[in-house]
Write an enzyme that holds these catalytic residues in place. Sequence first.
Site, PDB file in Angstrom:
ATOM      1  N   HIS A  67     -19.207  95.876 -20.964  1.00  0.00           N
ATOM      2  CA  HIS A  67     -20.316  96.599 -21.601  1.00  0.00           C
ATOM      3  C   HIS A  67     -20.802  95.841 -22.837  1.00  0.00           C
ATOM      4  O   HIS A  67     -22.004  95.585 -22.998  1.00  0.00           O
ATOM      5  CB  HIS A  67     -19.817  98.008 -21.973  1.00  0.00           C
ATOM      6  CG  HIS A  67     -20.823  98.858 -22.665  1.00  0.00           C
ATOM      7  ND1 HIS A  67     -21.290 100.037 -22.134  1.00  0.00           N
ATOM      8  CD2 HIS A  67     -21.454  98.732 -23.869  1.00  0.00           C
ATOM      9  CE1 HIS A  67     -22.149 100.591 -22.964  1.00  0.00           C
ATOM     10  NE2 HIS A  67     -22.258  99.814 -24.028  1.00  0.00           N
ATOM     11  N   GLU A  68     -19.867  95.460 -23.712  1.00  0.00           N
ATOM     12  CA  GLU A  68     -20.242  94.780 -24.956  1.00  0.00           C
ATOM     13  C   GLU A  68     -20.705  93.346 -24.707  1.00  0.00           C
ATOM     14  O   GLU A  68     -21.618  92.852 -25.387  1.00  0.00           O
ATOM     15  CB  GLU A  68     -19.063  94.791 -25.939  1.00  0.00           C
ATOM     16  CG  GLU A  68     -18.624  96.172 -26.373  1.00  0.00           C
ATOM     17  CD  GLU A  68     -19.751  96.975 -27.021  1.00  0.00           C
ATOM     18  OE1 GLU A  68     -20.661  96.367 -27.621  1.00  0.00           O
ATOM     19  OE2 GLU A  68     -19.725  98.219 -26.900  1.00  0.00           O
ATOM     20  N   HIS A  71     -24.336  93.339 -23.869  1.00  0.00           N
ATOM     21  CA  HIS A  71     -25.176  93.418 -25.074  1.00  0.00           C
ATOM     22  C   HIS A  71     -25.320  92.033 -25.709  1.00  0.00           C
ATOM     23  O   HIS A  71     -26.418  91.616 -26.091  1.00  0.00           O
ATOM     24  CB  HIS A  71     -24.538  94.359 -26.102  1.00  0.00           C
ATOM     25  CG  HIS A  71     -24.690  95.812 -25.791  1.00  0.00           C
ATOM     26  ND1 HIS A  71     -25.887  96.391 -25.466  1.00  0.00           N
ATOM     27  CD2 HIS A  71     -23.770  96.822 -25.788  1.00  0.00           C
ATOM     28  CE1 HIS A  71     -25.711  97.694 -25.260  1.00  0.00           C
ATOM     29  NE2 HIS A  71     -24.439  97.972 -25.444  1.00  0.00           N
TER      30      HIS A  71
END
Length: 380
Positions: A67-68, A71
């Site tokens: 997820h990170e 980003h």
Amino acid sequence: MRASFRIGRVAGVPVGVNWSVLVIFLLIAWGLSANQFPRSYPDRPTWAYVLAGLSAAVVFFLGLLAHEVSHAVVAKRNGIEVEGITLWLFGGVAELRGEARDPGAELRIAGVGPLVSLIIGVVFGGIAVLLHLAGLTGLWLGALAWLAGINILLAIFNVLPAAPLDGGRLLRAAVWKATGDRTRASVVAARAGWVLGVLLIGLGLWQFLRGAGFGGLWLALIGWFLIGAAGLEERQARTGSALRGIRVADVMTPQPQTASAEMTVADFVDHYLFAYRHSALPLTEDGRPIGLVTLDRVRGVPADRRATTTLAEVACRADQLVLASPDEQLTDLLPRLSGCTDGRALVVTDQRLVGIVSPSDISRAVQRGSLREQVPAGRH
């Protein structure tokens, strides 16, 4: 959030882990192996529950990392440097150096994280469905189903329109697009985060009083975190508005007094402490910054050891320094300063020290910027 230790690099981005991750990791593994799995799949050996719980917890945190990382990758593609990724108690954070240049970039950077979590959840859910249709049942199917559900839940929670969640960034992008005012959009998202935090605290306390136990308290703790983070984001937005357009060179103290790393703490106290008004001195070698010593670091050295302790032993190391260039925007420097223990940035040109930025420099710049914003149009 500072990393307690680094575990490597993913997609060229340093990845660190804060010690608080251990808390939530153990809670998840314990909750699955000691409660949920034995209740849903009884009569299995204890080692099977433990192995399934630990495996699910590990895969869950790998999903958080994905997820990170998403980003970070999209941020880099949109021209924003990424300092690193840190996993901690409430999930993870990608430390971006700067802000999105337009609402579209903000939308892409914020939206990709929940999208990745949703995809992970759907993939695990699809595998679980296929295995079930093939006639397979049992503990490991339950672990897959849990991973599917938790990742989909994570995606849904993250798109709630409240800062600092990804949904808050999406809300900010929408308001920014509609109004053309980034500061106003940031304030709207932050206040939405405050409202969500209050609601979660109220819901958590209500659940706790009704017997939900730790689950209710955990929900309230998340709400408390959201309130604090939302308040911080609003303050940062207003500070960023006041500092927009100001360069590091505009606020730095040029050509600061320096000291040698070989100097003893005793010599520093006797000859530097009262001779100069600054509370921090860079350590240099051939003009290059190699450390930073502050009064707080010197104060921690016992008086009987000052004559034998060098500044290099107590100073902030070279790899811990926050470095900036004179032409860098001050708003891009602030996020890095907020994570710096010593609160100072050293300004360099061609690796040679040319200035220093301190909290008092930032404070004066904010005051001047606030006054500038209050001047009516046409009266400059």
